[in-house]
Scaffold this active site. Structure first.
Site, short mmCIF file in Angstrom:
data_model
loop_
_atom_site.label_atom_id
_atom_site.label_comp_id
_atom_site.label_asym_id
_atom_site.label_seq_id
_atom_site.Cartn_x
_atom_site.Cartn_y
_atom_site.Cartn_z
N ARG A 58 0.81 -1.21 0.00
CA ARG A 58 0.00 0.00 0.00
C ARG A 58 0.84 1.26 0.00
NH1 ARG A 58 -2.21 -3.94 2.90
NH2 ARG A 58 -1.22 -3.21 4.78
N GLU A 95 3.79 -6.79 14.50
CA GLU A 95 2.92 -7.13 15.62
C GLU A 95 2.43 -8.57 15.60
OE1 GLU A 95 0.31 -4.87 12.65
OE2 GLU A 95 2.38 -4.89 13.28
#
Length: 173
Positions: A58, A95
Site C-alpha cells: 500500500r 505485531e
C-alpha cells in the site's frame, strides 16, 4: 477531511486481537486520495526530496504519486524474493510475526534525500527496516510519512523513529 471515515477497520485480522486498518477503502474516494497526496506533498515540498521510498504494497500507491509531485524518483521496498537484481535486505519484527524486506542495492546513494512512506505505523518494525536499508546506502537525510499511526502501540522501534521528522495524517490512540 476526516480520513478515519474512509478507513475500514476489520476486527481480529490477520489474527485474533488485531484491529486491522484497511486503507484500500480510502482509495475509492478521489477526494480522499487527493487530500492524502496533497497533504504529504505539502509536508515535504521544501525538503529537497530526491527519492520517495514506498513499502510494499500500500505504500506504493501514495509513494509513487507523491514522488511524481515532488519531482523525485520512486524506490520500492518489497518482500523477500520479488526484486530481480542485486539486493540489500533487512529482517524485521511486526505485531504478528517477522518478515524480510528488500531493496535494490543501487536504488539509493549518498546524494539522496529520502522520504520513506507507508500506510501504517504500528510497531515500527517495517519503518525501521526501511530506515536501515536507506542508511546502508549512506543517504544524506531521511524523513517519514504515514497515513495512520497506532499510537497506543509503543515500542523501541517507534521511539527510534522519533529522531526523524515524521508526518502522520490519522492517529489512533
Amino acid at each position: 477531511m476526516d480520513l478515519k471515515k474512509e478507513i475500514r477497520e476489520i476486527a481480529d485480522y490477520p489474527k485474533e486481537g488485531i484491529s486491522f486498518k484497511d486503507i484500500t477503502t480510502l482509495f475509492k474516494n478521489r477526494d480522499a486520495v487527493r487530500y492524502v497526496t496533497e497533504s504529504i506533498y505539502h509536508g515535504f515540498k521544501d525538503k529537497g526530496i530526491t527519492k520517495v521510498v514506498g513499502l510494499e504494497a500500500r505504500g506504493f500507491v501514495f509513494g509513487g504519486a507523491v514522488a511524481n509531485q515532488l519531482n523525485a524518483g520512486f524506490v520500492p521496498i518489497r518482500k523477500r524474493g520479488k526484486l530481480p537484481s542485486e539486493i540489500l535486505q533487512e529482517t524485521y519484527e511486526l505485531e504478528y510475526g517477522s518478515d524480510v524486506v528488500e531493496m535494490h542495492a543501487d536504488a539509493l546513494s549518498n546524494e539522496d534525500i529520502v522520504l520513506i512512506h507507508d500506510d501504517l505505523l504500528a510497531t515500527g518494525g517495517t519503518a525501521v527496516a526501511a530506515l536501515k536499508l536507506a542508511q546502508k546506502c549512506g543517504v544524506k537525510q531521511i524523513y517519514f510519512s504515514f497515513i495512520c499511526d497506532l499510537e497506543f502501540i509503543d515500542t523501541p522501534n517507534k521511539q527510534l523513529l522519533r529522531d526523524y521528522e515524521t508526518q502522520v495524517l490519522v492517529k489512533y490512540n
